[in-house]
Every structure is written in C-alpha cells, then in structure tokens.
Design a protein around this motif. Structure first.
Motif, mmCIF file in Angstrom:
data_model
loop_
_atom_site.group_PDB
_atom_site.id
_atom_site.type_symbol
_atom_site.label_atom_id
_atom_site.label_comp_id
_atom_site.label_asym_id
_atom_site.label_seq_id
_atom_site.Cartn_x
_atom_site.Cartn_y
_atom_site.Cartn_z
ATOM 1 N N LEU A 279 25.828 36.554 38.313
ATOM 2 C CA LEU A 279 26.636 37.536 37.580
ATOM 3 C C LEU A 279 26.181 38.961 37.872
ATOM 4 C CD1 LEU A 279 26.916 35.640 34.167
ATOM 5 C CD2 LEU A 279 28.735 36.001 35.844
ATOM 6 N N LEU A 280 24.856 39.145 37.997
ATOM 7 C CA LEU A 280 24.338 40.478 38.313
ATOM 8 C C LEU A 280 24.718 40.884 39.730
ATOM 9 C CD1 LEU A 280 20.781 40.201 36.701
ATOM 10 C CD2 LEU A 280 22.741 41.474 35.828
ATOM 11 N N SER A 281 24.639 39.942 40.668
ATOM 12 C CA SER A 281 25.021 40.230 42.052
ATOM 13 C C SER A 281 26.518 40.510 42.148
ATOM 14 C CB SER A 281 24.652 39.054 42.963
ATOM 15 O OG SER A 281 23.255 38.857 42.999
ATOM 16 N N LEU A 282 27.302 39.762 41.357
ATOM 17 C CA LEU A 282 28.756 39.955 41.342
ATOM 18 C C LEU A 282 29.096 41.368 40.860
ATOM 19 C CD1 LEU A 282 31.351 38.144 41.788
ATOM 20 C CD2 LEU A 282 31.422 37.951 39.301
ATOM 21 N N GLU A 283 28.428 41.781 39.796
ATOM 22 C CA GLU A 283 28.667 43.121 39.249
ATOM 23 C C GLU A 283 28.266 44.201 40.253
ATOM 24 O OE1 GLU A 283 27.416 45.804 35.324
ATOM 25 O OE2 GLU A 283 26.653 43.769 35.575
ATOM 26 N N ALA A 284 27.116 43.975 40.927
ATOM 27 C CA ALA A 284 26.647 44.953 41.917
ATOM 28 C C ALA A 284 27.617 45.049 43.097
ATOM 29 C CB ALA A 284 25.253 44.569 42.398
ATOM 30 N N ALA A 285 28.139 43.906 43.539
ATOM 31 C CA ALA A 285 29.092 43.900 44.655
ATOM 32 C C ALA A 285 30.385 44.620 44.277
ATOM 33 C CB ALA A 285 29.384 42.467 45.088
ATOM 34 N N ASP A 286 30.842 44.416 43.052
ATOM 35 C CA ASP A 286 32.061 45.106 42.599
ATOM 36 C C ASP A 286 31.877 46.622 42.596
ATOM 37 O OD1 ASP A 286 33.474 42.782 42.302
ATOM 38 O OD2 ASP A 286 33.225 42.634 40.137
ATOM 39 N N LYS A 287 30.656 47.058 42.285
ATOM 40 C CA LYS A 287 30.398 48.497 42.208
ATOM 41 C C LYS A 287 30.472 49.164 43.580
ATOM 42 C CE LYS A 287 27.637 48.544 37.982
ATOM 43 N NZ LYS A 287 26.309 48.767 37.384
ATOM 44 N N ILE A 288 30.122 48.420 44.636
ATOM 45 C CA ILE A 288 30.143 49.026 45.975
ATOM 46 C C ILE A 288 31.390 48.619 46.771
ATOM 47 C CG2 ILE A 288 27.636 49.246 46.117
ATOM 48 C CD1 ILE A 288 27.538 46.741 47.804
ATOM 49 N N ASP A 289 32.285 47.865 46.150
ATOM 50 C CA ASP A 289 33.548 47.498 46.795
ATOM 51 C C ASP A 289 34.410 48.760 46.949
ATOM 52 O OD1 ASP A 289 35.904 46.419 47.698
ATOM 53 O OD2 ASP A 289 36.405 45.382 45.822
ATOM 54 N N PRO A 290 34.760 49.145 48.173
ATOM 55 C CA PRO A 290 35.551 50.379 48.348
ATOM 56 C C PRO A 290 36.922 50.306 47.680
ATOM 57 C CG PRO A 290 35.424 49.137 50.411
ATOM 58 C CD PRO A 290 34.456 48.505 49.462
ATOM 59 N N TYR A 291 37.424 49.095 47.412
ATOM 60 C CA TYR A 291 38.729 48.936 46.775
ATOM 61 C C TYR A 291 38.624 48.761 45.252
ATOM 62 C CZ TYR A 291 40.039 48.246 51.613
ATOM 63 O OH TYR A 291 40.215 48.410 52.970
ATOM 64 N N LYS A 292 37.371 48.784 44.741
ATOM 65 C CA LYS A 292 37.093 48.773 43.298
ATOM 66 C C LYS A 292 37.774 47.616 42.572
ATOM 67 C CE LYS A 292 34.603 52.361 43.899
ATOM 68 N NZ LYS A 292 33.152 52.181 43.988
ATOM 69 N N ARG A 293 37.734 46.432 43.200
ATOM 70 C CA ARG A 293 38.296 45.248 42.550
ATOM 71 C C ARG A 293 37.281 44.656 41.571
ATOM 72 N NH1 ARG A 293 39.834 42.919 48.401
ATOM 73 N NH2 ARG A 293 37.838 43.978 48.742
ATOM 74 N N ILE A 294 37.766 44.072 40.509
ATOM 75 C CA ILE A 294 36.910 43.471 39.487
ATOM 76 C C ILE A 294 36.977 41.949 39.621
ATOM 77 C CG2 ILE A 294 36.421 43.259 37.031
ATOM 78 C CD1 ILE A 294 36.015 46.068 38.172
ATOM 79 N N SER A 295 35.824 41.328 39.796
ATOM 80 C CA SER A 295 35.766 39.869 39.974
ATOM 81 C C SER A 295 35.632 39.168 38.624
ATOM 82 C CB SER A 295 34.579 39.501 40.863
ATOM 83 O OG SER A 295 34.639 40.184 42.092
ATOM 84 N N PRO A 296 36.342 38.060 38.407
ATOM 85 C CA PRO A 296 36.266 37.339 37.123
ATOM 86 C C PRO A 296 34.951 36.571 36.986
ATOM 87 C CG PRO A 296 37.752 36.215 38.654
ATOM 88 C CD PRO A 296 37.349 37.486 39.322
ATOM 89 N N PRO A 297 34.100 36.907 36.014
ATOM 90 C CA PRO A 297 32.783 36.271 35.903
ATOM 91 C C PRO A 297 32.833 34.797 35.540
ATOM 92 C CG PRO A 297 33.184 37.718 34.031
ATOM 93 C CD PRO A 297 34.294 37.951 34.998
ATOM 94 N N ASN A 298 33.767 34.390 34.690
ATOM 95 C CA ASN A 298 33.829 32.983 34.294
ATOM 96 C C ASN A 298 34.252 32.094 35.468
ATOM 97 O OD1 ASN A 298 33.129 33.418 31.518
ATOM 98 N ND2 ASN A 298 35.184 34.249 31.213
ATOM 99 N N ARG A 299 35.186 32.586 36.264
ATOM 100 C CA ARG A 299 35.581 31.851 37.462
ATOM 101 C C ARG A 299 34.414 31.748 38.432
ATOM 102 N NH1 ARG A 299 40.784 33.283 41.387
ATOM 103 N NH2 ARG A 299 40.231 31.863 43.092
ATOM 104 N N GLU A 300 33.586 32.793 38.483
ATOM 105 C CA GLU A 300 32.417 32.772 39.369
ATOM 106 C C GLU A 300 31.435 31.687 38.940
ATOM 107 O OE1 GLU A 300 30.227 33.901 42.684
ATOM 108 O OE2 GLU A 300 32.248 34.498 42.071
#
Length: 521
Positions: A279-300
């Motif tokens: 979940l922490l890695s997912l949040e970090a990846a979303d922050k540096i995504d140039p398209y600023k997409r938000i990943s669903p944590p429960n699905r992850e």
C-alpha cells in the motif's frame, strides 16, 4: 494529462514494451539477490517475479506499480524458513498470507496503511536496511566453501554470528572482494547526476551493469588470475529445458502446515507487512505518476493476495508492490500495466531459456546490489532528519529500529507503535481545552473552550486546570465546538460546578450536558 492519451491495455505497447524491458533488467538481479538474502532457493525469487509481473500485474488496478519479492520481507522469510526448517511449510504460510490479504481487500481494509505513523514505517525500513547490510557481508567477502557459510550469516538477534563476522578476514576470497568493490563503485557511479541526466544511460539499469561486470571480471580471473576465480559462490538455478522443465521444478506447500500454529503466526506476519509495504509503494507510485492516476488500494490487496496464494502453490517467495521497480517503470515511460505484465513474461522466458547464463553471476555481485539497497534504507541523513523533527518522531523511529534488530520485525513495529501511541495520548492530554480571551473582556472572566473530542484521557488535564483557577472568578465552560464529551469529563465539570460556590466562583456552561453525580456515602 493529455486527453488524447488512451490507457487501454494494448493501446500503448510502443511505450509499454520498452518500459517492461527496463523493469525486467532491474528486476532480474533483485529477484535473485532477495532470494539469496532470504535464505531461500534462488529459483523461488524468479518465480515470485514472474507471478508478480503476470498475475498481480493483470489483476492490479494500478497502471504503474510493479510487484515482486521485496527486501522488506527478507527478515521474516529468513527467520520463518529457519524456524520451520522445511521450505514447503513456509510455502503454506505464504499461501495462507495470500488468503488473508484477499480477505482484507474484500473487507475494505486498504486504508490500513494510513494508520501507521510515518516514524514507525521509516524505522521499519531502516531496521530492515541494517539487517540487510549485515547479512550480505559474508557474500561480499566470498567466504570459502571449505567453511560453513551459514555460520557467518547472523539472524536478527544472533549476536554470536555477528561476532563471527570478524573472522571473515581469515576466510575471505579476494576475487569476491574485488568484484564487490567494483560492483559498489558502478552502483554509486550510476547514482551520480551526470548519469541520470544522460538519456541513453538512464535506460541501462545499474544492477544489470553490476551483474555483467561481475560475470566479466570472474571470467577474466578464470583465464588470467586463476587464484582469484570464483568457482562455487555463484547463482545456482536448476537447469531447465522448456516449459515442461520449468513446471517440473515447481514446489508446492505442505498440507500439514495448516494444522501448525507457528505457520499461522508467520502467515499473519507476512500478510500484514506485505500489505503495508504494498500500500505504501502503491501510494508512492501514484505520487510520481505523470498522469496522476489513483490506484484502488482494496483491489491491490486482492491482487497481491492472489499472487501470494499462487506463490504458495508453486514455490515462490512472498511478494509486494516494490517502489524500486515501479519507479523504473515510470521513468522508462510506461503508460499502462502492460509493461509490468511484459516484464513478468521476460522473467519466465529467461528462467526457461537462459538458466546457464544466469548461473554465471557471482553472489558477490548480488551482495553489492543489496548492500546499496540496505544503505538507502538506513542512510545517516534519515537519522538526522528524524532527530530534527523532534522526540515525538525520533523516539518511535529509533525504538522500531532497535526492536527489529534485537528481536524481530513484528515486535519491533509493535514497540515503535507503542511509543508513538504514548506521544499521541500525551498530545491529546494537552489539547483537551484552551483558554479563550476576547479583546476588552473582563479579566475576571475565564473562558474555557473544550476540544472537538474530549475523552477520559483528558480528565487529569482538565482537573488540573480547574483546580488552578483563582477564587472569585467567573468561569465559562464552552462545549460549542465539541462533538463528543466523555462522561468522565462531564463528571469533572459537574463536580467543579458543585464545589465552585465554596470558592466564590460563578460557573456558566454552554452546550455541556448536565450529569447526575452519585454518592459513596
């Protein structure tokens, strides 16, 4: 974000396939190195990378995150395999951990990462970094095969093994030491700004260069300096011929583990730590995504759990979303999760087609990669930053590190959380009320504003404040901003109201419910 950009799975292969190739080149040595550090078969690291790429990549809702075996789980895996003594029993724990993660996903527990203080998380990563460094030293020195290599690899609180590291000078291989030093130099060079700014060099992963350099140096030793040649301390993957040979090498869990309490404890530990790291890695990846997409944590969580259940079935290490691979994926210009899936396919092909080439890699090269990862997790600058933030951040950070290094990962996190909670209670204790004053207001009037949430933890602070009010004052206790006032606090206010007459104090309350005070007489 460019509105013309389409993010369907196969619409951006021109960007995703090259990005997947870069991630594969980063992931391959890391899969092997993490398996080495975990005391697991090296092939299990490759399997985890394959499952993390193909299965988790397909099921995940993230377009940028890449999963695989993670450095954050090495301590748990090493201690678990040692405790259970049978790798198949450990796979049972991995399978159960995956099932727990899926349950967490369906229970909408994806917000679990938000409830861990940053200081404890940083302490966890720093503690893992210290242990990672300690455990790579024997491989970096290339302990001779005439000795028992395992004797030089300390466990989390194995102080005798740590002391034995001093004997490495009598057992070391100078060839391995040279490869380690050269590998470290390459890794450090690849961190320099001039390399990162070069468009061509950024597509050449540092870990891949380290592996190639290690193989090349060792080949040079073989033909020109035989006494330095490393013959046995190299990667050992099974010789596989095609898809049938690959499936023949797979290992599954031991059913008897379902009836062993220690297997369930290990499974729970893996599930919590792997979920948190993902979940922490997912949040970090979303922050540096140039398209600023938000990943669903429960699905992850569901995707990660499915991947870990499959790993338990076929012999892979537990996996998480990994920020190192994810950042490489984003930097390489990926658009969709097709890049993560493609990197998993490449890992599968490499395991089936070129195992003999992978077996040329010296363990010293992998140790050098992991030494740098360990250093990044526990930089001196991190300690300085946490110290500057104050004791409420520094103490939980340090306690977590000490707990992890001297006990185990879960206990260390628990100790860090306990210290962090004490500071939360102390802050809550101080912030139960404040004295409000208006310009020109009569100094004989004391206006006490209660906080939004006033619990029994605030009882002592309020009693002290009310007892300190001088006789003859006019007191206004204002609960206008309060959503919840605990009965214990209301009782304190009512007692103060009753005793105020004796002190010539006038008490007025605003939106503070009255309560009945019982008598013991």
């Amino acid at each position: 974000m460019n509105k013309a950009t389409k993010f369907s799975l196969f619409s951006n292969l021109a960007s995703d396939l090259p990005a997947g190739l870069v991630v594969f080149l980063v992931a391959l040595p890391l899969c092997l190195g993490i398996a080495l550090s975990s005391g697991a078969p090296l092939f299990s690291g490759i399997i985890a990378g394959i499952v993390g790429g193909i299965v988790v990549g397909f099921l995940s809702g993230s377009n940028t995150s890449v999963s695989g075996p993670a450095a954050g789980l090495t301590v748990i895996v090493l201690n678990a395999i040692t405790e259970l003594q049978v790798f198949e029993l450990f796979l049972t724990a991995v399978f159960l951990a995956g099932a727990m993660q899926i349950a967490l996903g369906y229970l909408k527990a994806g917000i679990i990462g938000y409830y861990f203080p940053t200081s404890v998380i940083k302490g966890m990563l720093a503690g893992i970094g210290i242990i990672l460094i300690i455990k790579q030293i024997p491989y970096a020195f290339g302990v001779n095969t005439t000795s028992d290599l395992a004797a030089f690899i300390p466990f989390v609180n194995d102080f005798k093994a740590v002391e034995d590291l001093g004997n490495l000078t009598h057992e070391l291989s100078y060839g391995a030491l040279i490869i380690t030093i050269v590998s470290m130099a390459i890794m450090l060079l690849w961190e320099r700004p001039f390399v990162k700014k070069n468009k061509v060099l950024t597509y050449i992963p540092g870990p891949l260069l380290v592996v190639l350099a290690g193989v090349g140096i060792n080949k040079f030793f073989k033909f020109f300096v035989p006494q330095l040649y490393i013959d046995t301390q190299k990667v050992k993957l099974p010789a596989i011929s095609g898809i049938e040979g690959f499936f023949a090498e797979l290992t599954t869990f031991d059913l008897s583990g379902f009836f062993m309490p220690q297997v369930w404890v290990i499974a729970f530990t893996i599930a919590i730590i792997a979920s948190l790291e993902s979940l922490l890695s997912l949040e970090a990846a979303d922050k540096i995504d140039p398209y600023k997409r938000i990943s669903p944590p429960n699905r992850e969580l569901i995707a990660q759990g499915t991947g870990n259940m499959i790993n338990g079935l076929i012999g892979g290490l537990p996996l998480t979303a990994v920020i190192v691979r994810s950042s490489a994926n984003i930097t390489a210009g990926n658009k969709t999760k097709a890049s993560a899936i493609f990197h998993g396919i490449l890992l599968l092909v490499s395991a089936m087609m070129i195992p003999m080439l992978l077996n040329l890699i010296p363990l010293a090269s992998l140790a050098a990669i992991l030494l740098l990862i360990g250093y990044k997790l526990t930089k001196i600058s991190l300690f300085k930053i946490q110290y500057k933030l104050g004791l409420d951040q520094f103490l939980p950070f340090i306690v977590t590190i000490v707990g992890i290094v001297f006990t185990d990962l879960l206990k260390g996190i628990g100790l860090g959380m306990a210290v962090a909670i004490v500071y939360i209670i102390m802050r809550n204790f101080k912030n139960s009320y404040f004295f409000k004053s208006q310009p020109g207001e009569n100094p004989a009037i004391i206006h006490i504003m209660l906080a939004e949430e006033v619990s029994f933890l605030n009882k002592g602070a309020l009693i002290k404040a009310l007892d300190g009010i001088e006789n003859g004052k006019q007191v206004i206790i204002d609960g206008s901003n309060s959503k919840s006032i605990d009965y214990d606090v209301l009782e304190v206010i009512e007692n103060f109201r009753i005793n105020a007459e004796k002190r010539n104090i006038t008490v007025t309350t605003i939106k503070v419910p009255r309560v009945l005070i019982g008598s013991l007489h």
